[in-house]
Scaffold this motif. Structure first.
Motif, PDB file in Angstrom:
ATOM      1  N   ALA A  33       5.199   8.360  -2.583  1.00 56.58           N
ATOM      2  CA  ALA A  33       4.397   7.164  -2.891  1.00 56.58           C
ATOM      3  C   ALA A  33       5.143   5.888  -2.501  1.00 56.58           C
ATOM      4  O   ALA A  33       4.535   4.926  -2.015  1.00 56.58           O
ATOM      5  N   ALA A  34       6.462   5.886  -2.690  1.00 59.43           N
ATOM      6  CA  ALA A  34       7.252   4.717  -2.301  1.00 59.43           C
ATOM      7  C   ALA A  34       7.262   4.542  -0.782  1.00 59.43           C
ATOM      8  O   ALA A  34       7.289   3.411  -0.278  1.00 59.43           O
ATOM      9  N   LEU A  37       4.267   2.581   0.208  1.00 54.38           N
ATOM     10  CA  LEU A  37       4.476   1.141   0.015  1.00 54.38           C
ATOM     11  C   LEU A  37       5.303   0.551   1.159  1.00 54.38           C
ATOM     12  O   LEU A  37       5.015  -0.548   1.653  1.00 54.38           O
ATOM     13  N   GLU A  38       6.310   1.285   1.582  1.00 55.59           N
ATOM     14  CA  GLU A  38       7.147   0.805   2.681  1.00 55.59           C
ATOM     15  C   GLU A  38       6.318   0.597   3.943  1.00 55.59           C
ATOM     16  O   GLU A  38       6.421  -0.441   4.615  1.00 55.59           O
ATOM     17  N   ARG A  40       3.130   0.138   4.150  1.00 57.11           N
ATOM     18  CA  ARG A  40       2.165  -0.960   3.953  1.00 57.11           C
ATOM     19  C   ARG A  40       2.800  -2.309   4.270  1.00 57.11           C
ATOM     20  O   ARG A  40       2.182  -3.163   4.920  1.00 57.11           O
ATOM     21  N   TYR A  41       4.027  -2.531   3.818  1.00 54.04           N
ATOM     22  CA  TYR A  41       4.698  -3.798   4.102  1.00 54.04           C
ATOM     23  C   TYR A  41       5.107  -3.892   5.569  1.00 54.04           C
ATOM     24  O   TYR A  41       5.121  -4.996   6.151  1.00 54.04           O
ATOM     25  N   ILE A 106       0.262   4.033   7.820  1.00 52.15           N
ATOM     26  CA  ILE A 106      -0.035   4.053   6.384  1.00 52.15           C
ATOM     27  C   ILE A 106      -0.858   5.286   6.030  1.00 52.15           C
ATOM     28  O   ILE A 106      -0.556   6.009   5.066  1.00 52.15           O
ATOM     29  N   GLU A 110      -0.004   8.502   3.557  1.00 46.86           N
ATOM     30  CA  GLU A 110      -0.882   8.896   2.451  1.00 46.86           C
ATOM     31  C   GLU A 110      -1.251  10.376   2.542  1.00 46.86           C
ATOM     32  O   GLU A 110      -1.263  11.086   1.533  1.00 46.86           O
TER      33      GLU A 110
END
Length: 393
Positions: A33-34, A37-38, A40-41, A106, A110
């Motif tokens: 999950a982290a 996030l990585e 996404r940024y 991304i 997922e």
């Protein structure tokens, strides 16, 4: 995690609770999950290239002019306040393609998280079912020990009465001792299984006493519906991840091609410059600039062309990986269906084997009491019966 809660077909509330704890607390899933996030940024960083950039600058320049031996120095001040903006015209969609590739990254992460979650959930369920089987095998071992202990008492009583030989006593003791060696083995395997389950749920490795499992603890699941390989193919996150990886690689081929074409950049600035701070923002002190730049690579020793060929080669690798992933998925599903079919057939035959073993034991015990067979025949029948019980579990 996908909405398919397939583990609920077992109808076990404790198993459902276990899976919920795994999905909530497993550290590998949290790490995945982290990573989402990585990416996404990283996507935000890449997408920012499609928009203008603006900067603000303010400065004070204070210096001495002249002077020397006469001491007639002049102090000059220069105040400046300005803003600048730059924008790259995405003439060949290089920035757009890079942005779409980053967005696919991304989606890949997922799907990778879903794949990892399914793998870990499947592992947890397998360990849970293995624990149930070990609990049942422990009960069978305890039953066999009790049966062999009663047989030993029976033989010892007959020996004291002179109705049998010491060999029968020795054989009964040997079989009992052999059966008792299974208990530590099963308890060790069950403890390791429970510890692995604890780790999957994000807890310190723990063990617990064995639960009581009825003889019919086996779950009779519904038949597998037809056409399931193709259905599973559409639902597998690893296949969806491979497909999105192919899309991202295709976009990056476009980025590499566009890098060999001209780049147009627009820059502009507006601000004020004055020697007097109080007069800085007056219109007569305004300064501005507007520039259009064009850059066309002419000679780079083949660097950009090699970059394009590299991207194309990676795309071909992605095609091969996607095809192989699909084939592996079909292979895994077909293998699982074959294993299920053969294990159900094997279980049917194990049940028949157990039925015959129990009947043989009864006959052997009756004939021994009547003095028609030796005690070794009874022991062999008992051993075979409990081996059949264990094999069924």
């Amino acid at each position: 995690m996908a909405g398919d809660r397939w583990w609920e077909v077992f109808g076990d509330s404790e198993l459902n609770l276990l899976v919920g704890q795994v999905l909530k607390n497993n550290w590998d899933i949290k790490q995945a999950a982290a990573r989402i996030l990585e990416t996404r940024y990283q996507y935000v960083q890449v997408r920012a290239g499609r928009f203008p950039s603006a900067d603000f600058d303010g400065s004070l320049d204070r210096r001495q002019i002249g002077g020397g031996s006469l001491g007639s120095a002049t102090i000059a001040n220069n105040y400046q306040l300005s803003g600048a903006a730059a924008f790259e015209v995405d003439l060949w969609s290089r920035l757009a393609k890079a942005s779409r590739a980053a967005w696919e990254d991304i989606l890949i992460e997922e799907e990778n998280r879903r794949t990892l979650a399914q793998i870990i959930v499947a592992e947890a369920i397998s360990l849970y079912l293995e624990m149930e089987a070990l609990e049942r095998r422990l009960q069978i071992a305890a039953q066999s020990i009790e049966a062999f202990r009663l047989s030993l008492q029976f033989v010892e009583t007959r020996y004291e009465r002179g109705l049998t030989s010491v060999l029968d006593v020795r054989q009964a003791r040997r079989v009992l001792a052999q059966a008792e060696t299974l208990v530590p083995q099963f308890e060790q395997e069950m403890g390791i299984t429970q510890q692995r389950l604890s780790v999957l749920t994000g807890r310190y490795p723990q063990t617990r006493p064995a639960r009581r499992q009825p003889e019919d603890y086996y779950k009779h699941l519904a038949p597998v519906p037809p056409g399931i390989p193709s259905d599973l193919l559409m639902r597998r996150p690893d296949i969806r991840a491979a497909e999105k990886q192919l899309k991202a690689l295709n976009e990056r081929v476009g980025v590499a091609k566009a890098a060999r074409l001209p780049t147009i950049t627009l820059t502009g600035g507006y601000g004020w410059r004055s020697e007097d701070l109080n007069k800085l923002l007056r219109s007569e002190n305004a300064v501005w600039s507007l520039t259009a730049g064009l850059v066309q690579p002419i000679f780079d020793a083949g660097r950009l062309k090699a970059g394009q060929r590299t991207a194309e080669a990676r795309y071909q690798q992605g095609v091969a990986e996607y095809v192989q992933t699909v084939l592996d998925a079909f292979g895994e599903v077909e293998s699982a269906l074959l294993i299920r079919k053969q294990q159900l057939e094997r279980r049917k035959r194990e049940l028949k084997f157990l039925e015959e073993a129990r009947a043989t034991q009864r006959v052997a015990e009756e004939r021994y009491i009547r003095g028609l067979v030796i005690y070794l025949d009874v022991l062999n029948a008992q051993i075979t019966r409990f081996q059949a019980e264990d094999s069924l579990a």
